[in-house]
Scaffold this active site. Structure first.
Site, PDB file in Angstrom:
ATOM      1  N   GLU A 244      -2.971-104.559  25.116  1.00  0.00           N
ATOM      2  CA  GLU A 244      -2.117-105.371  26.067  1.00  0.00           C
ATOM      3  C   GLU A 244      -2.304-104.599  27.076  1.00  0.00           C
ATOM      4  OE1 GLU A 244       1.491-107.311  25.212  1.00  0.00           O
ATOM      5  OE2 GLU A 244       0.401-108.821  23.764  1.00  0.00           O
TER       6      GLU A 244
ATOM      7  N   GLU B 244      -3.563-112.115  19.404  1.00  0.00           N
ATOM      8  CA  GLU B 244      -2.224-112.095  18.956  1.00  0.00           C
ATOM      9  C   GLU B 244      -1.410-113.081  19.606  1.00  0.00           C
ATOM     10  OE1 GLU B 244      -0.186-108.027  19.425  1.00  0.00           O
ATOM     11  OE2 GLU B 244       1.419-109.241  20.404  1.00  0.00           O
TER      12      GLU B 244
HETATM   13  C1  IDC Z   1       6.835-105.561  19.387  1.00  0.00           C
HETATM   14  C2  IDC Z   1       7.460-105.779  17.889  1.00  0.00           C
HETATM   15  C3  IDC Z   1       8.639-105.032  17.841  1.00  0.00           C
HETATM   16  C4  IDC Z   1       8.513-103.435  18.469  1.00  0.00           C
HETATM   17  C5  IDC Z   1       8.031-103.672  19.863  1.00  0.00           C
HETATM   18  C6  IDC Z   1       7.756-102.195  20.521  1.00  0.00           C
HETATM   19  O1  IDC Z   1       7.591-106.888  17.313  1.00  0.00           O
HETATM   20  O2  IDC Z   1       9.141-104.712  16.471  1.00  0.00           O
HETATM   21  O3  IDC Z   1       9.637-102.914  18.746  1.00  0.00           O
HETATM   22  O4  IDC Z   1       6.816-104.262  19.628  1.00  0.00           O
HETATM   23  O5  IDC Z   1       6.528-101.861  19.831  1.00  0.00           O
HETATM   24  C7  IDC Z   1       3.572-107.588  22.197  1.00  0.00           C
HETATM   25  C8  IDC Z   1       2.854-106.438  21.674  1.00  0.00           C
HETATM   26  C9  IDC Z   1       3.549-106.472  20.336  1.00  0.00           C
HETATM   27  C10 IDC Z   1       4.905-106.538  20.412  1.00  0.00           C
HETATM   28  C11 IDC Z   1       5.197-108.103  20.548  1.00  0.00           C
HETATM   29  C12 IDC Z   1       6.741-108.608  20.704  1.00  0.00           C
HETATM   30  O6  IDC Z   1       1.310-106.531  21.372  1.00  0.00           O
HETATM   31  O7  IDC Z   1       3.299-104.850  20.106  1.00  0.00           O
HETATM   32  O8  IDC Z   1       5.400-106.026  19.188  1.00  0.00           O
HETATM   33  N1  IDC Z   1       4.382-108.435  21.581  1.00  0.00           N
HETATM   34  O9  IDC Z   1       7.211-108.138  21.520  1.00  0.00           O
HETATM   35  N2  IDC Z   1       2.953-108.475  23.370  1.00  0.00           N
HETATM   36  C13 IDC Z   1       3.735-109.539  23.450  1.00  0.00           C
HETATM   37  C14 IDC Z   1       4.812-109.501  22.506  1.00  0.00           C
END
Ligand code: IDC
Length: 458
Positions: free
Chosen positions: A284, A376
């Site tokens: 991302e 994702e």
């Molecule tokens: C989130 C995880 C969370 C973690 C956070 C930071 O669910 O446990 O603390 O990342 O690393 C994304 C990202 C993905 C995120 C997810 C939800 O690709 O890494 O995971 N998210 O926030 N993009 C949009 C949402």
């Protein structure tokens, strides 16, 4: 590989019910079937999964009843339904989102309870008053060479705006993403991958290798080798493996350019001979222009191609892979200035409770101009937590199905957040299949993913 359940009316004694004394024993079709599994048990307490399958006429609104044989057995907390207990009689009523059960459809429920003495299995299950004496037989799990997604589709390639199989026909891959493998490594083992392939009937396993936050940068050799072993585990079960270089913070992928080149040179050389690998080079990008992302892609892609010339590669887009929408832009910046490479797709991500109609409109417009893969998405808010937005998730998945756009759901993990498919604690056991281990998000996704694929074979 998707098998239809063969519904059998039998007088089998599911759960030790004495079917011989039941009026349903000789009936042509039993009303329902219940799978009851104690998923864990500790001193005085236990957790159980209850999967109820309707084998009779469709119902809109149901009540499941059963009896706790031992006076000490009490339900303390149930989920995915409204639970109550009076003496030994337990009653469980469906919620808005699972109250309709077509013939052959199931609801996945679970509860925690306490017990004194023994903890015998409940008896006398009924669905809307009809005894649950049916059985459902599932065909044995498929093995490679026997109709798995990789066996049927072989080496993939991009054709126009679609992902095509070895017969040059468009296909949609549906599957799950890991959580960060630096945090939830315990969730990816033979039992959980078996469940994903055989029980979820997943086509795809996305391996989210964070680069920062305790990921790749802390131990390049260790993470590279773990990714390779997860690729092998997916291959052995006939699933595609998406290798996700999970850049997130910082958002400019160029920060990790040297690491990306080293990592992809290694995994591409090691996995070049496999048909099941898809490379996702930047999860991302955020706070960065499309032209900077494009420049990163045009430096990493040749490194992969040099080692593995025919694999599909996916590049993230601006604004957390929103095709720029989250930054007030849109898909036109990519359409007008595409990455200079063939056999390439663009990532689009959404979180159903946060991203709705304007994001769906952008995806719909872009889908006729760019090859897209939803590498994702979450059923919840963009934080990864909060409540499941069932209406928005359904609207999204219906749209992706119509357009044959592949997807991977965040996450196949036991993280304590709404987006995780498993309840916390699941990965310390060996049961990834029974309904009691699933969260609401997990039950929804398993229902969507496990329906039959229609992969064209000519
Ligand atoms: C989130 C995880 C969370 C973690 C956070 C930071 O669910 O446990 O603390 O990342 O690393 C994304 C990202 C993905 C995120 C997810 C939800 O690709 O890494 O995971 N998210 O926030 N993009 C949009 C949402």
């Amino acid at each position: 590989m998707k098998r239809l359940l063969a519904l059998l009316a039998t007088c089998a004694t599911v759960l030790g019910l004495t079917a011989a004394t039941s009026p349903q024993a000789t009936a042509a079709a039993a009303g329902c079937k219940v799978d009851y599994t104690v998923t864990s048990q500790w001193s005085g307490g236990f957790q159980a999964g209850v999967k109820v399958t309707n084998l009779g006429a469709p119902v809109t609104g149901w009540k499941l009843g059963f009896t706790m044989p031992d006076a000490g057995q009490k339900v303390t907390q149930g989920w995915n339904a409204t639970w109550s207990q009076s003496g030994s009689a337990v009653s469980v009523v469906g919620l808005d989102w699972n109250r309709t059960l077509a013939t052959g459809a199931s609801a996945d429920l679970g509860f925690t309870g306490t017990f004194t003495g023994a903890n015998p299995k409940p008896t006398a299950f009924t669905l809307n008053g009809v005894a649950c004496t049916g059985s459902v037989e599932e065909e044995p799990p498929p093995v490679p060479g026997d109709g798995t997604p990789v066996d049927i589709n072989g080496q993939l390639h991009v054709c126009g705006v679609n992902l095509c199989n070895q017969y040059n026909r468009p296909i949609q891959l549906r599957g799950m993403s890991t959580h960060g493998i630096q945090w939830f490594d315990q969730c990816y083992n033979s039992a959980s991958l078996d469940a994903l392939a055989n029980d979820w009937k997943s086509d795809l396993f996305r391996i989210a290798m964070y680069v920062q936050e305790g990921g790749y940068e802390t131990n390049p050799a260790g993470f590279t080798s773990r990714v390779n072993s997860l690729v092998d585990m997916a291959e052995a079960r006939g699933m595609y493996a998406m290798i996700d270089f999970h850049t997130l913070t910082p958002g400019d992928p160029n920060y990790n350019l040297a690491r990306a080149k080293t990592f992809f040179a290694s995994v591409a050389a090691r996995n070049a001979g496999k048909k099941n690998v898809i490379y996702e080079i930047a999860n991302e990008p955020n706070g960065v222009s499309w032209s900077a992302i494009k420049s990163y892609a045009e430096q990493v892609i040749p490194v992969i191609r040099a080692a593995d010339p025919d694999a599909v590669i996916i590049v993230g887009t601006r604004g957390w892979s929103s095709l720029g929408v989250s930054d007030g832009s849109n898909e036109s910046e990519v359409v007008n200035n595409p990455v200079n490479a063939a056999n390439l797709m663009y990532a689009f991500h959404f979180y159903a409770a946060s991203h709705k109609d304007n994001y769906r409109a952008a995806l719909s417009r872009a889908a006729s101009q760019l090859p897209l893969f939803v590498t994702e998405f979450g059923t919840v808010s963009a934080t990864g937590g909060g409540a499941v937005d069932r209406a928005s998730t359904t609207a999204w998945l219906d749209l992706l199905d119509q357009r044959k756009i592949g997807y991977a759901n965040w996450t196949y993990s036991e993280a304590d957040e709404g987006s995780a498919a498993f309840r916390p604690g699941t990965c310390s056991g060996s049961d990834y299949s029974s309904s009691g281990v699933l969260t609401e998000s997990g039950a929804l996704l398993k229902n969507r993913i496990s329906t039959p694929d229609s992969f064209p074979t000519s």
